[in-house]
Design a protein around this motif. Structure first.
Motif, PDB file in Angstrom:
ATOM      1  N   ASP A  19       0.836  -1.204   0.000  1.00 15.27           N
ATOM      2  CA  ASP A  19       0.000   0.000   0.000  1.00 15.27           C
ATOM      3  C   ASP A  19       0.870   1.253   0.000  1.00 15.27           C
ATOM      4  N   LEU A  20       1.914   1.244   0.810  1.00 14.74           N
ATOM      5  CA  LEU A  20       2.817   2.394   0.896  1.00 14.74           C
ATOM      6  C   LEU A  20       3.525   2.672  -0.428  1.00 14.74           C
ATOM      7  N   ASN A  21       4.017   1.636  -1.062  1.00 17.47           N
ATOM      8  CA  ASN A  21       4.764   1.826  -2.301  1.00 17.47           C
ATOM      9  C   ASN A  21       3.880   2.276  -3.450  1.00 17.47           C
ATOM     10  N   ILE A  22       2.661   1.762  -3.515  1.00 18.15           N
ATOM     11  CA  ILE A  22       1.715   2.243  -4.520  1.00 18.15           C
ATOM     12  C   ILE A  22       1.451   3.727  -4.297  1.00 18.15           C
ATOM     13  N   SER A  23       1.227   4.087  -3.044  1.00 21.75           N
ATOM     14  CA  SER A  23       0.884   5.466  -2.704  1.00 21.75           C
ATOM     15  C   SER A  23       2.042   6.421  -2.970  1.00 21.75           C
ATOM     16  N   ILE A  24       3.251   6.049  -2.560  1.00 25.50           N
ATOM     17  CA  ILE A  24       4.388   6.958  -2.737  1.00 25.50           C
ATOM     18  C   ILE A  24       4.729   7.118  -4.214  1.00 25.50           C
ATOM     19  N   ASN A  25       4.637   6.034  -4.986  1.00 25.54           N
ATOM     20  CA  ASN A  25       4.937   6.127  -6.416  1.00 25.54           C
ATOM     21  C   ASN A  25       3.913   6.992  -7.142  1.00 25.54           C
ATOM     22  N   ASN A  26       2.647   6.836  -6.789  1.00 26.45           N
ATOM     23  CA  ASN A  26       1.625   7.656  -7.438  1.00 26.45           C
ATOM     24  C   ASN A  26       1.706   9.123  -6.999  1.00 26.45           C
ATOM     25  N   ALA A  27       2.062   9.347  -5.743  1.00 29.56           N
ATOM     26  CA  ALA A  27       2.220  10.723  -5.278  1.00 29.56           C
ATOM     27  C   ALA A  27       3.380  11.406  -6.014  1.00 29.56           C
ATOM     28  N   LYS A  28       4.468  10.681  -6.171  1.00 33.48           N
ATOM     29  CA  LYS A  28       5.610  11.245  -6.905  1.00 33.48           C
ATOM     30  C   LYS A  28       5.231  11.520  -8.361  1.00 33.48           C
ATOM     31  N   HIS A  49      -8.098  15.824  -4.475  1.00 36.09           N
ATOM     32  CA  HIS A  49      -8.490  15.030  -3.308  1.00 36.09           C
ATOM     33  C   HIS A  49      -7.669  13.752  -3.222  1.00 36.09           C
ATOM     34  N   HIS A  50      -7.387  13.139  -4.352  1.00 40.06           N
ATOM     35  CA  HIS A  50      -6.571  11.920  -4.378  1.00 40.06           C
ATOM     36  C   HIS A  50      -5.165  12.203  -3.858  1.00 40.06           C
ATOM     37  N   TRP A  51      -4.614  13.367  -4.216  1.00 41.33           N
ATOM     38  CA  TRP A  51      -3.300  13.773  -3.720  1.00 41.33           C
ATOM     39  C   TRP A  51      -3.305  13.857  -2.191  1.00 41.33           C
ATOM     40  N   TYR A  52      -4.361  14.454  -1.644  1.00 46.77           N
ATOM     41  CA  TYR A  52      -4.495  14.541  -0.189  1.00 46.77           C
ATOM     42  C   TYR A  52      -4.583  13.139   0.417  1.00 46.77           C
ATOM     43  N   GLN A  53      -5.362  12.259  -0.211  1.00 42.51           N
ATOM     44  CA  GLN A  53      -5.521  10.901   0.297  1.00 42.51           C
ATOM     45  C   GLN A  53      -4.203  10.132   0.294  1.00 42.51           C
ATOM     46  N   LEU A  54      -3.404  10.321  -0.759  1.00 40.74           N
ATOM     47  CA  LEU A  54      -2.123   9.625  -0.836  1.00 40.74           C
ATOM     48  C   LEU A  54      -1.204  10.033   0.304  1.00 40.74           C
ATOM     49  N   VAL A 157       7.937  16.541   3.730  1.00 34.57           N
ATOM     50  CA  VAL A 157       7.945  16.641   2.270  1.00 34.57           C
ATOM     51  C   VAL A 157       8.006  15.241   1.666  1.00 34.57           C
ATOM     52  N   MET A 158       7.590  15.146   0.397  1.00 31.85           N
ATOM     53  CA  MET A 158       7.498  13.851  -0.265  1.00 31.85           C
ATOM     54  C   MET A 158       8.848  13.127  -0.307  1.00 31.85           C
ATOM     55  N   LYS A 159       9.936  13.886  -0.447  1.00 25.69           N
ATOM     56  CA  LYS A 159      11.261  13.265  -0.468  1.00 25.69           C
ATOM     57  C   LYS A 159      11.537  12.519   0.834  1.00 25.69           C
ATOM     58  N   ASP A 160      11.186  13.129   1.964  1.00 21.79           N
ATOM     59  CA  ASP A 160      11.408  12.492   3.263  1.00 21.79           C
ATOM     60  C   ASP A 160      10.498  11.280   3.457  1.00 21.79           C
ATOM     61  N   LEU A 161       9.258  11.408   3.026  1.00 23.21           N
ATOM     62  CA  LEU A 161       8.343  10.266   3.117  1.00 23.21           C
ATOM     63  C   LEU A 161       8.840   9.121   2.242  1.00 23.21           C
ATOM     64  N   GLY A 162       9.369   9.457   1.062  1.00 23.85           N
ATOM     65  CA  GLY A 162       9.933   8.437   0.184  1.00 23.85           C
ATOM     66  C   GLY A 162      11.117   7.738   0.823  1.00 23.85           C
ATOM     67  N   THR A 163      11.947   8.497   1.534  1.00 22.81           N
ATOM     68  CA  THR A 163      13.093   7.913   2.241  1.00 22.81           C
ATOM     69  C   THR A 163      12.628   6.910   3.280  1.00 22.81           C
ATOM     70  N   THR A 189       5.294  -1.082  -9.013  1.00 27.31           N
ATOM     71  CA  THR A 189       3.847  -0.942  -8.800  1.00 27.31           C
ATOM     72  C   THR A 189       3.118  -0.591 -10.095  1.00 27.31           C
ATOM     73  N   ASN A 190       3.638  -1.066 -11.209  1.00 29.87           N
ATOM     74  CA  ASN A 190       3.083  -0.687 -12.517  1.00 29.87           C
ATOM     75  C   ASN A 190       1.586  -0.960 -12.649  1.00 29.87           C
ATOM     76  N   ASN A 191       1.114  -2.043 -12.062  1.00 35.69           N
ATOM     77  CA  ASN A 191      -0.304  -2.407 -12.201  1.00 35.69           C
ATOM     78  C   ASN A 191      -1.244  -1.441 -11.476  1.00 35.69           C
TER      79      ASN A 191
END
Length: 219
Positions: A19-28, A49-54, A157-163, A189-191
């Motif tokens: 779930d985390l990897n799908i979310s971080i990849n889509n947020a990026k 809204h999806h950005w907020y949810q991610l 920030v997204m960079k820190d969350l990605g780390t 997470t291509n699918n």
């Protein structure tokens, strides 16, 4: 803690990490513009809204893994290290573990020493990232969970969350790899990529604009 219990732990952690990897990849991906009209498309309320949810998902799910509070987070890495450290790695343990490992693998055999070394490295990595961990937990408590709400509190920030997501991937694979000789490529997470949706929307918008322009030319 026996090998079957450890395996159950890792299966629960696996679900959170997917779930985390799908979310971080889509947020990026949402921070980039690749297709025509994409910038305008991403201003639509649904995408906003999806950005907020991610961001919400990433902070909440990360907190489950890295919050050093076993009373509220039963499946976090700190608690797992505690449980493993108190485990009796006796002959019975390794007999059961051997049954859960593949029949053939290229890694070195699992020993008490190798398990305790993984625990040591895990604690070391968590300690090294203690500041980012604290920022993430604070965001959970003060922005999303509202246990201690502070107006205007910022999410890392997204960079820190990605780390932090990469750290959790690494810790999981070290533990799973040492005990069960199994590794997961969480980053693939291509699918579930939102890129497909953005591409389709861009194509449809481009076609719609072309139709409008062609009508105007005919008039």
């Amino acid at each position: 803690m026996n090998p079957s219990e450890i395996k159950d732990w890792l299966e629960d952690l696996w679900k959170v990490l997917v779930d985390l990897n799908i979310s971080i990849n889509n947020a990026k991906r949402l921070t980039e513009n690749k297709y025509e009209h994409e910038e305008k498309i991403k201003k639509h309320g649904f995408i906003q809204h999806h950005w907020y949810q991610l961001r919400f998902i990433i902070v909440i799910q990360l907190s489950k893994l890295i919050a050093n509070k076993k009373n509220t987070h039963k499946r976090n890495f700190f608690y797992l290290c505690d449980k493993l450290e108190s485990t009796d790695f006796n002959e019975t343990f390794f007999q059961e573990l051997n049954k859960l490992q593949p029949e053939r693998y290229f890694e070195a055999n699992t020993t008490e020493k190798s398990i305790r070394e993984v625990i040591r490295r895990t604690r070391e990595k968590l300690d090294y990232h203690s500041i980012l961990i604290e920022k993430t937990i604070s965001a959970r408590n003060q922005t999303y969970a509202h246990n201690d709400p502070i107006p205007g509190k910022k999410v890392p920030v997204m960079k820190d969350l990605g780390t932090m997501v990469l750290l959790c991937n690494e810790i999981y694979n070290e533990i799973s790899g040492e005990l069960f000789k199994s590794h997961t490529g969480f980053e693939h997470t291509n699918n579930w990529d939102i890129d497909y949706i953005l591409k389709e929307m861009s194509t449809r918008r481009t076609q719609f604009i072309e139709q409008i322009n062609n009508k105007r030319k005919r008039i």
